[in-house]
Design a protein around this motif. Sequence first.
Motif, PDB file in Angstrom:
ATOM      1  N   GLY A  51       0.855  -1.201   0.000  1.00 22.01           N
ATOM      2  CA  GLY A  51       0.000   0.000   0.000  1.00 22.01           C
ATOM      3  C   GLY A  51       0.883   1.241   0.000  1.00 22.01           C
ATOM      4  O   GLY A  51       2.062   1.183  -0.364  1.00 22.01           O
ATOM      5  N   GLY A  54       4.183   0.779   2.118  1.00 21.71           N
ATOM      6  CA  GLY A  54       5.194  -0.089   1.520  1.00 21.71           C
ATOM      7  C   GLY A  54       5.754   0.481   0.228  1.00 21.71           C
ATOM      8  O   GLY A  54       6.972   0.491   0.003  1.00 21.71           O
ATOM      9  N   GLY A  80      -5.206  -2.941  -0.361  1.00 19.01           N
ATOM     10  CA  GLY A  80      -5.711  -2.697   1.002  1.00 19.01           C
ATOM     11  C   GLY A  80      -6.360  -1.328   1.096  1.00 19.01           C
ATOM     12  O   GLY A  80      -6.981  -0.852   0.135  1.00 19.01           O
ATOM     13  N   THR A 254       1.905  -3.506   6.664  1.00 24.75           N
ATOM     14  CA  THR A 254       0.656  -4.250   6.460  1.00 24.75           C
ATOM     15  C   THR A 254      -0.529  -3.634   7.209  1.00 24.75           C
ATOM     16  O   THR A 254      -1.675  -4.054   7.034  1.00 24.75           O
ATOM     17  CB  THR A 254       0.848  -5.712   6.920  1.00 24.75           C
ATOM     18  OG1 THR A 254       1.503  -5.700   8.201  1.00 24.75           O
ATOM     19  CG2 THR A 254       1.714  -6.491   5.956  1.00 24.75           C
ATOM     20  N   VAL A 363      -9.326  -0.406   8.843  1.00 27.57           N
ATOM     21  CA  VAL A 363      -8.394   0.610   9.323  1.00 27.57           C
ATOM     22  C   VAL A 363      -7.753   0.095  10.619  1.00 27.57           C
ATOM     23  O   VAL A 363      -8.234  -0.880  11.201  1.00 27.57           O
ATOM     24  CB  VAL A 363      -9.086   1.981   9.544  1.00 27.57           C
ATOM     25  CG1 VAL A 363      -9.647   2.496   8.235  1.00 27.57           C
ATOM     26  CG2 VAL A 363     -10.178   1.904  10.597  1.00 27.57           C
ATOM     27  N   GLY A 390      -7.248   5.259  10.782  1.00 23.01           N
ATOM     28  CA  GLY A 390      -8.219   5.638   9.747  1.00 23.01           C
ATOM     29  C   GLY A 390      -7.913   6.961   9.072  1.00 23.01           C
ATOM     30  O   GLY A 390      -8.675   7.404   8.216  1.00 23.01           O
ATOM     31  N   VAL A 393      -3.784   8.636   4.769  1.00 18.04           N
ATOM     32  CA  VAL A 393      -3.352   8.880   3.385  1.00 18.04           C
ATOM     33  C   VAL A 393      -2.043   9.672   3.391  1.00 18.04           C
ATOM     34  O   VAL A 393      -1.036   9.244   2.820  1.00 18.04           O
ATOM     35  CB  VAL A 393      -4.447   9.589   2.566  1.00 18.04           C
ATOM     36  CG1 VAL A 393      -3.917  10.008   1.199  1.00 18.04           C
ATOM     37  CG2 VAL A 393      -5.659   8.680   2.396  1.00 18.04           C
TER      38      VAL A 393
END
Length: 450
Positions: A51, A54, A80, A254, A363, A390, A393
């Motif tokens: 995601g 990573g 994810g 993860t 989340v 949650g 971003v």
Amino acid sequence: MKPYDPIFADTPGTGLGYPGSYWTATSGPVPADDGVAPVAVDTDIAVIGGGYTGLSTAYHLARRYGRQVTVLEANRPGWGCSGRNGGFARMAFGRLSFSDMVGRFGRDGARRLFGSTMASLDNVREMIGDGAIDCDASEAGHLKIAPKASRAGALEAEAEVMRRELEYPAEYLPAAQLQRDHVGGTQSHGALRIPDALAVHPLKLSLGVLRMARAAGAAVHSSSPVTAWQKNGATHRLTTPHGIVNAREVVIATNGYTPTALHPELRATLFPILSHIIVTRPMTDAEIAGSNFITGHVMTDVRKLMFYWRRLPDRRILFGGRGLIADTPWRNANHRDYLLRELIAKYPALDGITVDYDWHGWVCFTRDFLPRIRRATDDPTVHYAVGYQGSGVSLSLYAGRLLAAQIADDAGEAGIDAARLPLARFPAHALLRIPQRAMFYWYRFLDSRG
Ligand SMILES: Cc1cc2nc3c(=O)[nH]c(=O)nc-3n(C[C@H](O)[C@H](O)[C@H](O)COP(=O)(O)OP(=O)(O)OC[C@H]3O[C@@H](n4cnc5c(N)ncnc54)[C@H](O)[C@@H]3O)c2cc1C
């Protein structure tokens, strides 16, 4: 079949397709990755999870520090939360409000932490620019809305703390101004306006970072879950269904999909919670006029079980919230209907609007509601970033940059002190869904009061 729950599952799946989301339907062609991990790989750094965390770690390690990186993703890059979130890139550090930051860390500590959240948003802007990522990004701003008149005073006070203590130009919008300039409805009783926030297409952003990581030289393998992890001397030995990956250092990226047994340091420390989104059909002219839903800002409200929503470029509304406990088709359908009812309760002019897409994802919460970006306590060659609560971003993309700097011993990137605290375990972790249910009922009751 038992529903997937990261607390109990060994992996989030293998090679699963993207969810049936609005983002999947509008992302365009998915760029190539490096396919499944080969039978034997020797790499400098293995990154588990493909995601934002990573992929950003891999990009920064390869691009800035010239390191050899191999990303192992169980399903597909961005599968994810990163490819299925609301697309609100905000300044956030876990569940802390900005006045909580001042209360908890003092003025100077709060300024440093707030500076890191600003840096995280700047990093999103920079990565979008550097990678020329076409992810429908707009400088939207964020409105934190009081759904009841009784909640407005706290937002006005928060705006004042941000101006005074953090020297940040936050504004308080009284109800009349909010309803005239941004959005009407029955639950717009005033708002804290934070001018810095981006609205993005989250899956396009994930795929853009995938391209950047590969162009910088990182290998990104899909359908490659890590199913076992041993350490032989200085070498980490990761098992995938296709073979073995040997690495000198490992990054765990993860987040809410972390299998409990992946690494002992994370065992019983993470609490994954479902977040669910609906996307309506495009609003008609009459619906827009009736709700005055004209704002481009991303919005959240101040409730225990918060809702988040925004108008999409094609006039649809994306509306999300938590409250679901188990991922079953029946419960998901109920939750979709519940979200639609809550949307219409906010904006009665939308009565009759229908839902074209709905989906959900996990989340990641920690016991103290703070994210972590750090090295493992007992092994300096293991690194992780988890627990964005949650709101990850901006922070997860920035965490990737900070983890890369940590691995490369780059003192030029300061890191975030509050994200380096050791993680606490949840007592009776395997039973957490029981108190969660009671807690969510209690939260709904509190949210229904004045
Ligand atoms: C519905 C929803 C709405 C959200 N909205 C917002 C929002 O608007 N704004 C905001 O800031 N945040 C939002 N978030 C949170 C945000 O999306 C996340 O914090 C962020 O994407 C986390 O990125 P990540 O890379 O750490 O984790 P993820 O994107 O979840 O990636 C983790 C990856 O690890 C892989 N994995 C797990 N185990 C293994 C294994 N053993 N081997 C290999 N791979 C493995 C998984 O397949 C997964 O792809 C939302 C989340 C959801 C679910």
